[in-house]
Design a protein around this motif. Sequence first.
Motif, PDB file in Angstrom:
ATOM      1  N   VAL A 148      -9.907  -5.959 -22.672  1.00 43.01           N
ATOM      2  CA  VAL A 148     -10.362  -7.361 -22.701  1.00 43.01           C
ATOM      3  C   VAL A 148     -10.171  -8.044 -21.354  1.00 43.01           C
ATOM      4  N   GLU A 149      -9.693  -7.309 -20.350  1.00 45.28           N
ATOM      5  CA  GLU A 149      -9.356  -7.944 -19.076  1.00 45.28           C
ATOM      6  C   GLU A 149     -10.559  -8.638 -18.439  1.00 45.28           C
ATOM      7  N   LYS A 150     -11.701  -7.994 -18.478  1.00 47.69           N
ATOM      8  CA  LYS A 150     -12.898  -8.592 -17.882  1.00 47.69           C
ATOM      9  C   LYS A 150     -13.280  -9.879 -18.603  1.00 47.69           C
ATOM     10  N   THR A 151     -13.230  -9.846 -19.931  1.00 48.57           N
ATOM     11  CA  THR A 151     -13.552 -11.035 -20.707  1.00 48.57           C
ATOM     12  C   THR A 151     -12.510 -12.120 -20.491  1.00 48.57           C
ATOM     13  N   LYS A 152     -11.254 -11.698 -20.394  1.00 45.82           N
ATOM     14  CA  LYS A 152     -10.167 -12.652 -20.150  1.00 45.82           C
ATOM     15  C   LYS A 152     -10.381 -13.400 -18.844  1.00 45.82           C
ATOM     16  N   MET A 153     -10.728 -12.684 -17.796  1.00 49.32           N
ATOM     17  CA  MET A 153     -10.978 -13.326 -16.510  1.00 49.32           C
ATOM     18  C   MET A 153     -12.151 -14.305 -16.581  1.00 49.32           C
ATOM     19  N   LYS A 154     -13.145 -13.965 -17.376  1.00 45.77           N
ATOM     20  CA  LYS A 154     -14.344 -14.800 -17.466  1.00 45.77           C
ATOM     21  C   LYS A 154     -14.138 -16.050 -18.311  1.00 45.77           C
ATOM     22  N   LEU A 155     -13.404 -15.923 -19.415  1.00 42.76           N
ATOM     23  CA  LEU A 155     -13.400 -16.980 -20.418  1.00 42.76           C
ATOM     24  C   LEU A 155     -12.098 -17.751 -20.543  1.00 42.76           C
ATOM     25  N   GLU A 156     -10.956 -17.118 -20.178  1.00 39.46           N
ATOM     26  CA  GLU A 156      -9.697 -17.833 -20.330  1.00 39.46           C
ATOM     27  C   GLU A 156      -9.675 -19.036 -19.393  1.00 39.46           C
ATOM     28  N   ARG A 157      -8.786 -20.010 -19.666  1.00 40.49           N
ATOM     29  CA  ARG A 157      -8.738 -21.261 -18.893  1.00 40.49           C
ATOM     30  C   ARG A 157      -7.711 -21.193 -17.771  1.00 40.49           C
ATOM     31  N   SER A 161     -12.606 -22.710 -17.259  1.00 41.20           N
ATOM     32  CA  SER A 161     -12.822 -21.292 -16.972  1.00 41.20           C
ATOM     33  C   SER A 161     -13.428 -21.159 -15.584  1.00 41.20           C
ATOM     34  N   PRO A 162     -13.229 -20.016 -14.901  1.00 47.00           N
ATOM     35  CA  PRO A 162     -12.676 -18.731 -15.371  1.00 47.00           C
ATOM     36  C   PRO A 162     -11.153 -18.725 -15.444  1.00 47.00           C
ATOM     37  N   GLY A 163     -10.627 -17.574 -15.859  1.00 46.63           N
ATOM     38  CA  GLY A 163      -9.201 -17.481 -16.137  1.00 46.63           C
ATOM     39  C   GLY A 163      -8.392 -16.823 -15.052  1.00 46.63           C
ATOM     40  N   ASP A 164      -8.847 -16.877 -13.818  1.00 42.56           N
ATOM     41  CA  ASP A 164      -8.143 -16.168 -12.736  1.00 42.56           C
ATOM     42  C   ASP A 164      -7.237 -17.073 -11.926  1.00 42.56           C
ATOM     43  N   GLY A 165      -6.951 -18.298 -12.427  1.00 35.23           N
ATOM     44  CA  GLY A 165      -6.069 -19.213 -11.709  1.00 35.23           C
ATOM     45  C   GLY A 165      -4.733 -19.392 -12.409  1.00 35.23           C
ATOM     46  N   TYR A 166      -4.121 -20.556 -12.188  1.00 32.12           N
ATOM     47  CA  TYR A 166      -2.833 -20.863 -12.805  1.00 32.12           C
ATOM     48  C   TYR A 166      -3.020 -21.215 -14.280  1.00 32.12           C
ATOM     49  N   LYS A 167      -2.085 -20.766 -15.127  1.00 34.91           N
ATOM     50  CA  LYS A 167      -2.062 -21.140 -16.536  1.00 34.91           C
ATOM     51  C   LYS A 167      -1.265 -22.438 -16.695  1.00 34.91           C
ATOM     52  N   TRP A 168      -1.468 -23.126 -17.821  1.00 35.13           N
ATOM     53  CA  TRP A 168      -0.768 -24.398 -18.039  1.00 35.13           C
ATOM     54  C   TRP A 168       0.751 -24.199 -18.013  1.00 35.13           C
ATOM     55  N   SER A 169       1.202 -23.045 -18.460  1.00 40.34           N
ATOM     56  CA  SER A 169       2.640 -22.754 -18.435  1.00 40.34           C
ATOM     57  C   SER A 169       3.177 -22.672 -17.011  1.00 40.34           C
ATOM     58  N   GLU A 170       2.279 -22.602 -16.029  1.00 38.83           N
ATOM     59  CA  GLU A 170       2.674 -22.502 -14.623  1.00 38.83           C
ATOM     60  C   GLU A 170       2.443 -23.804 -13.871  1.00 38.83           C
ATOM     61  N   LYS A 171       2.204 -24.892 -14.620  1.00 41.30           N
ATOM     62  CA  LYS A 171       1.838 -26.153 -13.952  1.00 41.30           C
ATOM     63  C   LYS A 171       2.934 -26.673 -13.027  1.00 41.30           C
ATOM     64  N   ASP A 218      -9.551 -29.749   1.250  1.00 37.11           N
ATOM     65  CA  ASP A 218     -10.248 -30.502   0.213  1.00 37.11           C
ATOM     66  C   ASP A 218     -10.594 -29.593  -0.977  1.00 37.11           C
ATOM     67  N   ILE A 219     -10.649 -30.224  -2.169  1.00 34.01           N
ATOM     68  CA  ILE A 219     -11.081 -29.498  -3.370  1.00 34.01           C
ATOM     69  C   ILE A 219     -12.024 -30.392  -4.155  1.00 34.01           C
ATOM     70  N   SER A 220     -13.119 -29.847  -4.614  1.00 34.68           N
ATOM     71  CA  SER A 220     -14.134 -30.631  -5.305  1.00 34.68           C
ATOM     72  C   SER A 220     -13.760 -30.848  -6.773  1.00 34.68           C
ATOM     73  N   GLU A 221     -14.379 -31.845  -7.364  1.00 35.27           N
ATOM     74  CA  GLU A 221     -14.202 -32.144  -8.784  1.00 35.27           C
ATOM     75  C   GLU A 221     -14.520 -30.906  -9.640  1.00 35.27           C
ATOM     76  N   ASN A 222     -13.716 -30.721 -10.720  1.00 33.58           N
ATOM     77  CA  ASN A 222     -13.931 -29.643 -11.688  1.00 33.58           C
ATOM     78  C   ASN A 222     -13.893 -28.246 -11.059  1.00 33.58           C
ATOM     79  N   GLU A 223     -12.983 -28.052 -10.117  1.00 31.57           N
ATOM     80  CA  GLU A 223     -12.795 -26.736  -9.519  1.00 31.57           C
ATOM     81  C   GLU A 223     -11.382 -26.237  -9.782  1.00 31.57           C
ATOM     82  N   ILE A 224     -11.264 -24.903  -9.854  1.00 28.31           N
ATOM     83  CA  ILE A 224      -9.966 -24.260 -10.114  1.00 28.31           C
ATOM     84  C   ILE A 224      -9.078 -24.397  -8.870  1.00 28.31           C
TER      85      ILE A 224
END
Length: 351
Positions: free
Chosen positions: A285-294, A317-327, A338-344
Amino acid sequence: MSQKSKPHTYLIGEIGQNHNGSIDIARLIIDLASRPAIDELFHYTLMGMDAVKLTKRDLNFELSNSALKKPYNTPHSFGKTYGEHRNALELSDEEHYELYKYAKEKGLDFVETLCAPSCLSLLKYFSPDRLKVASRDLTNLPLLQALAETKLPLILSTGMAGQKELNEALDVITNYHDNISILHCVSEYPTIPQNVNLNSIPFLKENYPEFVIGYSDHTIGIATPLAAAAMGAGIIEKHITIDRMMKGTDQSGSLGIEGVQRMVRDIRLLELSLGEKAIFSDPAVEKTKMKLERSIAVKKSMKEGDILQEDDFQMLSPGDGYKWSEKDLLVGKVLKKDISENEIIYPDFHF
């Protein structure tokens, strides 16, 4: 992750009297049982049935004289009396031996239901892989003793019995050996859903852990044997035929060619699906996890030098960034670009 378990359900195709007294029809049913099952979605070729089963009767020890002479005038009759009908459906010892050899050529085990001690004459020709005791004979203790004395593995069906009768049968057989399988069964043809009582399977597994527990099915379709396999039945027995419209009382309640393929396919896929008693993220599920997880993203555009706060965060999504538990790794950090709106938010965005 440990290796996934791959349980194996021993599938018996019950030919019974569906051969209609013809060794050629019996061979065709054996062919059906031996076919691998095909799963077209994943292109799997799956193992077919493990065994076929025939029944051997001795009409001299089968019915009362009056029952044998009783007129038998039905669309499924093979004789004018019930005795003539039953006799027409019997195969000789030699024919059973021919079918045993044919099943072996097809890679199948051969199971025999023997309905009288005199039927043990069959063993002069060959030794079945297992002997089966029909539900009606579970209380036939002299027959059980004769079968147990052969030391061949025994399968018991409980279709007409309670625990008392089962225990009495086991007391006789275990004087000789304990290579015994017990099949939950309901001798109603067809069995209606309210009477199936699949919870007998875990009951038997808990109370008779030293024996293999299975299920002999008389329902219509494949849902119930599939459920039984999921509940841990180690053996599934099901009537099979090459044509459900063929003459014979058991034909319409049996699985035909397509039904056999579907049941075998689904049980074999179930075996692959059970896995282990654990919860984990499978590498598949790793590929799907990277695509769909938050991952943590910003709600608005932010500039270099801004300080990240929890109120700036959302999950996208995608799920390749920080998880909420890592906030806490991000709160209070200074943006280095700079970072744009709605970007990981990735590690290269902050100090």
